[in-house]
Design an enzyme around this catalytic site. Sequence first.
Site, PDB file in Angstrom:
ATOM      1  CG  ASP A 128      -0.587  -6.046   0.264  1.00  0.00           C
ATOM      2  OD1 ASP A 128      -0.274  -4.904   0.641  1.00  0.00           O
ATOM      3  OD2 ASP A 128      -1.639  -6.291  -0.362  1.00  0.00           O
ATOM      4  CB  ILE A 129      -4.806  -9.049   0.368  1.00  0.00           C
ATOM      5  CG1 ILE A 129      -5.832 -10.138   0.097  1.00  0.00           C
ATOM      6  CG2 ILE A 129      -5.062  -7.804  -0.480  1.00  0.00           C
ATOM      7  CD1 ILE A 129      -7.173  -9.893   0.762  1.00  0.00           C
ATOM      8  CE1 TYR A 134      -9.476   4.654   7.224  1.00  0.00           C
ATOM      9  CE2 TYR A 134      -9.719   7.032   7.264  1.00  0.00           C
ATOM     10  CZ  TYR A 134      -8.919   5.910   7.274  1.00  0.00           C
ATOM     11  OH  TYR A 134      -7.555   6.065   7.345  1.00  0.00           O
ATOM     12  N   GLY A 186       0.816  -1.218   0.000  1.00  0.00           N
ATOM     13  CA  GLY A 186       0.000   0.000   0.000  1.00  0.00           C
ATOM     14  C   GLY A 186       0.846   1.263   0.000  1.00  0.00           C
ATOM     15  CD  GLN A 187      -0.433   7.367   0.092  1.00  0.00           C
ATOM     16  OE1 GLN A 187      -1.401   7.230   0.827  1.00  0.00           O
ATOM     17  NE2 GLN A 187      -0.075   8.545  -0.390  1.00  0.00           N
TER      18      GLN A 187
HETATM   19  N1  SER Z   1      -6.094   9.882   3.706  1.00  0.00           N
HETATM   20  C1  SER Z   1      -7.149   9.269   4.443  1.00  0.00           C
HETATM   21  C2  SER Z   1      -8.431   9.325   3.719  1.00  0.00           C
HETATM   22  O1  SER Z   1      -8.620  10.284   2.990  1.00  0.00           O
HETATM   23  C3  SER Z   1      -7.303   9.945   5.766  1.00  0.00           C
HETATM   24  O2  SER Z   1      -6.891   9.072   6.753  1.00  0.00           O
HETATM   25  O3  SER Z   1      -9.237   8.482   3.864  1.00  0.00           O
END
Ligand code: SER
Length: 314
Positions: free
Chosen positions: A34-35, A139, A11-12
């Site tokens: 990682d998956i 989230y 990931g990033q």
């Molecule tokens: N960069 C993330 C998002 O935009 C923030 O934690 O979801």
Amino acid sequence: MNKILIIGSNGQIGTELLQTLRSKHGNENIIASDIREPKEPDHYFEQLDVMDKEKLKSIIKKYQIKEVYLLAALLSATAEKNPEFAWELNMESLFNVLNLAKDKVIDKIFWPSSIAVFGPTTPRENTPQYTIMEPSTVYGISKQAGERWCEYYANRYDVDVRSIRYPGLISYSAPPGGGTTDYAVEIFYSALKDEKYTCFLSEKTPLPMMYMEDAVRATIELMETNKSNIKIRSSYNLGGISFTPEEIYACIRSTRPNFEIEYVPDFRQNIADTWPGSIDDTAAQEHWGWKAKYDLEEMTKDMLNNVQIDKNLA
Ligand code: SER
């Protein structure tokens, strides 16, 4: 040397954290997982769906892992498209790792939280460490609940879990994974391809951001500091750069005067409108010596020099 497992290594954040930790401690001490399979073959990589508790345990056992960086998650924009799965993934992965520490199989955990823990009732400027938190995205809800559980495991079971509320992260090695702050990465690809950029946020939307080099350094500094310095077990506010789409556009335009932008806000505008514009990170500065290095100009310069436009951003 304690062996480290990075979950979400493609990931990033994972991509850069993996490189930095490996050059510091040697490839054999930093296991990637990682998956998805990595682009380049990697002798120290294990395919892992973090929901698979048994496989996670077997990898930890195989390499005698003592530290875990849990970076697998669904980010804000993607999570809104599949709230139930986002909740399941973001919470279950955390419990799987916290329980390994509770059972003393591993010693230390890094788990990222986010500015998404804040919400529309939070003070927006210089948002304090302790303040009203009523997140309105799935989230954000998962990150806030996660913070509560981290603190609970630390207090009740003496689990050494450390966390940062990352702002939007800007980087060129790997694309961001579906967040509200992704525009601040996409914009560089359009600028370098000489394309007009269509921004999904309005020009006057301030958000806290950070250059990846700073974010990786913060993460490692937090993980390496003495346990006694960690006085917050939920998650630390971390400040970097704050800007609006209009401001980053102006900064890019100062070296690419023909670059054009239009603003077509979509559902991500509603998310951004509930988040802080800037962050007060005094606690991180005082407890473990945090200090950001990059400002908007330096970050922009570095991105323009390093983004490879032939790399697929998707
Ligand atoms: N960069 C993330 C998002 O935009 C923030 O934690 O979801």
